[in-house]
Design a protein around this motif. Structure first.
Motif, PDB file in Angstrom:
ATOM      1  N   LEU A 158      -8.975   3.522   3.200  1.00  0.00           N
ATOM      2  CA  LEU A 158      -8.150   2.469   2.617  1.00  0.00           C
ATOM      3  C   LEU A 158      -8.811   2.026   1.313  1.00  0.00           C
ATOM      4  O   LEU A 158      -9.871   1.410   1.326  1.00  0.00           O
ATOM      5  CB  LEU A 158      -8.028   1.295   3.595  1.00  0.00           C
ATOM      6  CG  LEU A 158      -6.974   0.241   3.318  1.00  0.00           C
ATOM      7  CD1 LEU A 158      -5.576   0.830   3.387  1.00  0.00           C
ATOM      8  CD2 LEU A 158      -7.095  -0.913   4.309  1.00  0.00           C
ATOM      9  N   PHE A 184       0.869  -1.178   0.000  1.00  0.00           N
ATOM     10  CA  PHE A 184       0.000   0.000   0.000  1.00  0.00           C
ATOM     11  C   PHE A 184       0.904   1.226   0.000  1.00  0.00           C
ATOM     12  O   PHE A 184       2.045   1.170   0.468  1.00  0.00           O
ATOM     13  CB  PHE A 184      -0.903   0.029   1.244  1.00  0.00           C
ATOM     14  CG  PHE A 184      -1.961  -1.036   1.259  1.00  0.00           C
ATOM     15  CD1 PHE A 184      -3.239  -0.784   0.795  1.00  0.00           C
ATOM     16  CD2 PHE A 184      -1.674  -2.310   1.755  1.00  0.00           C
ATOM     17  CE1 PHE A 184      -4.213  -1.779   0.806  1.00  0.00           C
ATOM     18  CE2 PHE A 184      -2.641  -3.301   1.778  1.00  0.00           C
ATOM     19  CZ  PHE A 184      -3.908  -3.033   1.297  1.00  0.00           C
ATOM     20  N   ARG A 197      -4.157   0.558  -2.361  1.00  0.00           N
ATOM     21  CA  ARG A 197      -3.481  -0.706  -2.650  1.00  0.00           C
ATOM     22  C   ARG A 197      -2.643  -0.573  -3.921  1.00  0.00           C
ATOM     23  O   ARG A 197      -3.032   0.053  -4.896  1.00  0.00           O
ATOM     24  CB  ARG A 197      -4.495  -1.833  -2.862  1.00  0.00           C
ATOM     25  CG  ARG A 197      -3.818  -3.207  -2.968  1.00  0.00           C
ATOM     26  CD  ARG A 197      -4.697  -4.255  -3.592  1.00  0.00           C
ATOM     27  NE  ARG A 197      -4.759  -4.159  -5.033  1.00  0.00           N
ATOM     28  CZ  ARG A 197      -3.832  -4.604  -5.889  1.00  0.00           C
ATOM     29  NH1 ARG A 197      -2.725  -5.159  -5.429  1.00  0.00           N
ATOM     30  NH2 ARG A 197      -3.992  -4.494  -7.194  1.00  0.00           N
ATOM     31  N   TYR A 251      -8.982   0.010  -2.316  1.00  0.00           N
ATOM     32  CA  TYR A 251      -8.483  -1.187  -2.995  1.00  0.00           C
ATOM     33  C   TYR A 251      -9.395  -1.490  -4.169  1.00  0.00           C
ATOM     34  O   TYR A 251     -10.541  -1.028  -4.221  1.00  0.00           O
ATOM     35  CB  TYR A 251      -8.415  -2.381  -2.035  1.00  0.00           C
ATOM     36  CG  TYR A 251      -9.757  -2.809  -1.470  1.00  0.00           C
ATOM     37  CD1 TYR A 251     -10.511  -3.818  -2.062  1.00  0.00           C
ATOM     38  CD2 TYR A 251     -10.283  -2.185  -0.330  1.00  0.00           C
ATOM     39  CE1 TYR A 251     -11.738  -4.199  -1.548  1.00  0.00           C
ATOM     40  CE2 TYR A 251     -11.519  -2.561   0.194  1.00  0.00           C
ATOM     41  CZ  TYR A 251     -12.234  -3.566  -0.431  1.00  0.00           C
ATOM     42  OH  TYR A 251     -13.465  -3.936   0.076  1.00  0.00           O
TER      43      TYR A 251
END
Length: 531
Positions: free
Chosen positions: A377, A287, A428, A379
């Motif tokens: 976060l 990441f 990511r 992704y």
């Protein structure tokens, strides 16, 4: 049933009497291919799913054999001058596009100028920066015609380099450096990549591209090694739901899967071991922070705290479970002439890392008694990625009191947003080495590599070390420069390495010619299917 069989055989016999041959069934390979392709334009695509298709469609100056090793491709041979500044490639005299026209050195000059032109907005233009004036062209300081690539004649390409570059030949296996037909692009413009328009010089040519359905390739009769290609067609299927992909494999609808769901590794190992293929992979999963935004831009303590609190060993033991190796560096083990510099905290126990993480968090002004923190976060949509994100969120909450807001995006959307720095906190990422050299990984974090430096990292010292390594011809000195550069990158906590990949595929017993290799390259030209 017996009556129908007799009738069918009678029809075949009648056809043979009439001199009509029965059409043989198509020999086709069906491959799971992860996400929906972003584009099949080799100068604009960035993902692994696209590259696998492009490796079947196109052939660069060099290509890969069945074991993933570099071999001659569109170039039959090449020579390098004594000063290592000039590479001269001799193209195959039998090299042809799928419309039967010859592949020429002029096609490569046109294509390389297209790649480095700012108008193309390629995220991989930096692959040609070793070529004379390529970097200046990419940055709009010189015209594309100034590129140090010259067609001496139709079959001779002369390339002048800025400095001796040891990895240059190997890097030409990458899809960004492939040639496209100059005549074809000029005829169709941006539509040259559509089925019916595209001509290619690889083992296959494009027949169909159905969004969210499949990409179908058929054998290219003009390919120089067409006689060695066993398949009539290859179907690539985008399947972001890995559990659904495994079900299709078990039902016989797929011959090869893109990967195996983390949660099914143990089951497939026990129930389908003969078709399960696990192999080391020259790739790191990580990441990155968005250093354009606060608090990440000005708080290395905070970046360090979140990284140290992640229990990488727990992730590979309990979540991925395919033999991955916990990672604390950007470059993976097995990198030629290189030993990645482990940060000092990597030798601590996880409990000791957690203690240090809490102290660093407090030093940054967050945690108990400080400011609350919620981290977005981001992704790409995948059950495997989701499970890892959930685990990281749990670790941050329990150890640091930091909450993560999990956000997923489709692959194409994430690629665009990540390349343009349009994410708030953490995204990511990861990298598959395009050639076995630390430069393939470290060059991603150069401040002027737009589109690939997702963190927005800008360190003059790091840039100086990596660029010096690019032109250093002494192997020992070059290694030292790159190791110092990675040590600085890790000390700045720009990236959160999580693990070194292994490849996980299901490969049908019917497939022949598959060879596990660290590059995970399996060109369809080397495969066959027994039905």
């Amino acid at each position: 049933m017996r009556h129908l069989l007799v009738k069918f055989l009678s029809v075949l016999l009648a056809l043979s009497w009439l001199g009509v041959a029965a059409t043989p069934a198509e020999t086709a390979l069906h491959r799971g291919n992860g996400s929906e392709p972003e584009t099949l334009d080799p100068h604009k695509s960035t993902g692994e799913a696209e590259s696998w298709i492009e490796m079947d469609l196109f052939e660069g100056l060099v290509t890969a054999d069945a074991q993933g090793q570099v071999i001659p491709g569109a170039a039959l041979a090449w020579t390098i001058s004594p000063d290592r500044l000039t590479c001269t490639f001799t193209l195959r005299p039998d090299g042809k596009w799928s419309d039967g026209t010859p592949v020429t050195a002029g096609d490569f000059v046109f294509s390389w100028r297209r790649l480095v032109s700012p108008d193309t907005r390629s995220r991989y233009a930096f692959f040609l920066w070793p070529v004379k004036n390529a970097e200046a062209i990419s940055k709009g300081r010189m015209p594309a015609t100034a590129l140090g690539a010259e067609a001496v004649d139709d079959l001779t390409l002369r390339v002048t380099l800025e400095a001796p570059t040891s990895y240059f030949i190997a890097s030409l296996q990458h899809h960004a450096t492939y040639a496209v037909s100059q005549a074809n692009v000029k005829r169709f413009g941006d539509d040259f990549i559509r089925p019916g328009n595209l001509v290619s010089n690889g083992a296959f040519m494009l027949a169909e591209a159905v969004p969210q359905g499949h990409v179908k390739l058929v054998r290219n009769p003009h390919f120089h090694a067409a006689g060695d290609v066993a398949l009539d067609a290859v179907y690539f299927y985008p399947t972001e739901n890995r559990d659904a992909e495994l079900k299709r494999f078990r039902a016989g609808e797929l011959d090869i899967t893109y990967d195996i769901p983390d949660g099914q590794i143990a089951w497939t190992r026990q129930n389908m071991p003969g078709q399960m293929r696990l192999a080391p992979f020259f790739s790191t999963y990580w990441f990155v922070y968005n250093l354009r935004n606060e608090p990440w831009k000005s708080s290395p303590q905070l970046r360090a705290a979140l990284s140290m609190a992640i229990d990488r060993q727990l992730i590979v033991d309990k979540i991925t479970q395919a033999g991955e190796i916990a990672a604390y560096t950007v470059t993976p083990p097995g990198t030629d002439n290189y030993k990645a510099p482990l940060p000092d905290w990597a030798s601590l126990t996880q409990a000791e890392r957690d203690d240090r993480a809490r102290a660093l968090l407090a030093e940054a002004g967050y945690g108990p008694g400080g400011r609350p923190l919620e981290v977005e976060l981001l992704y790409n949509t995948s059950e495997n990625h989701r499970k890892i994100a959930i685990a990281i969120d749990s670790m941050w909450r329990q150890k640091l009191g930091v909450r993560a807001r999990l956000v997923n995006q489709e692959w194409k959307v994430l690629l665009q947003n990540r390349a343009e720095g349009r994410f708030r906190d953490v995204v990511r990422g990861g990298w598959i080495g395009d050639y076995n050299d630390a430069y393939s990984f470290l060059s991603l974090f150069l401040s002027d590599v737009k589109g690939q430096n997702h963190a927005g990292y800008a360190s003059p010292d790091f840039d100086r070390l990596v660029k010096a390594a690019a032109s250093e011809i002494d192997p020992r000195a070059r290694r030292s420069l790159m190791e110092r550069a990675e040590a600085q990158l890790l000390a700045d906590h720009v990236v959160i390495p999580v693990y070194v990949h292994v490849t996980t595929h299901m490969v049908s017993d019917r497939v022949r010619g598959w060879h596990d290799n660290v590059r995970n390259l399996h060109l369809s030209r080397y495969l066959s299917v027994e039905r």
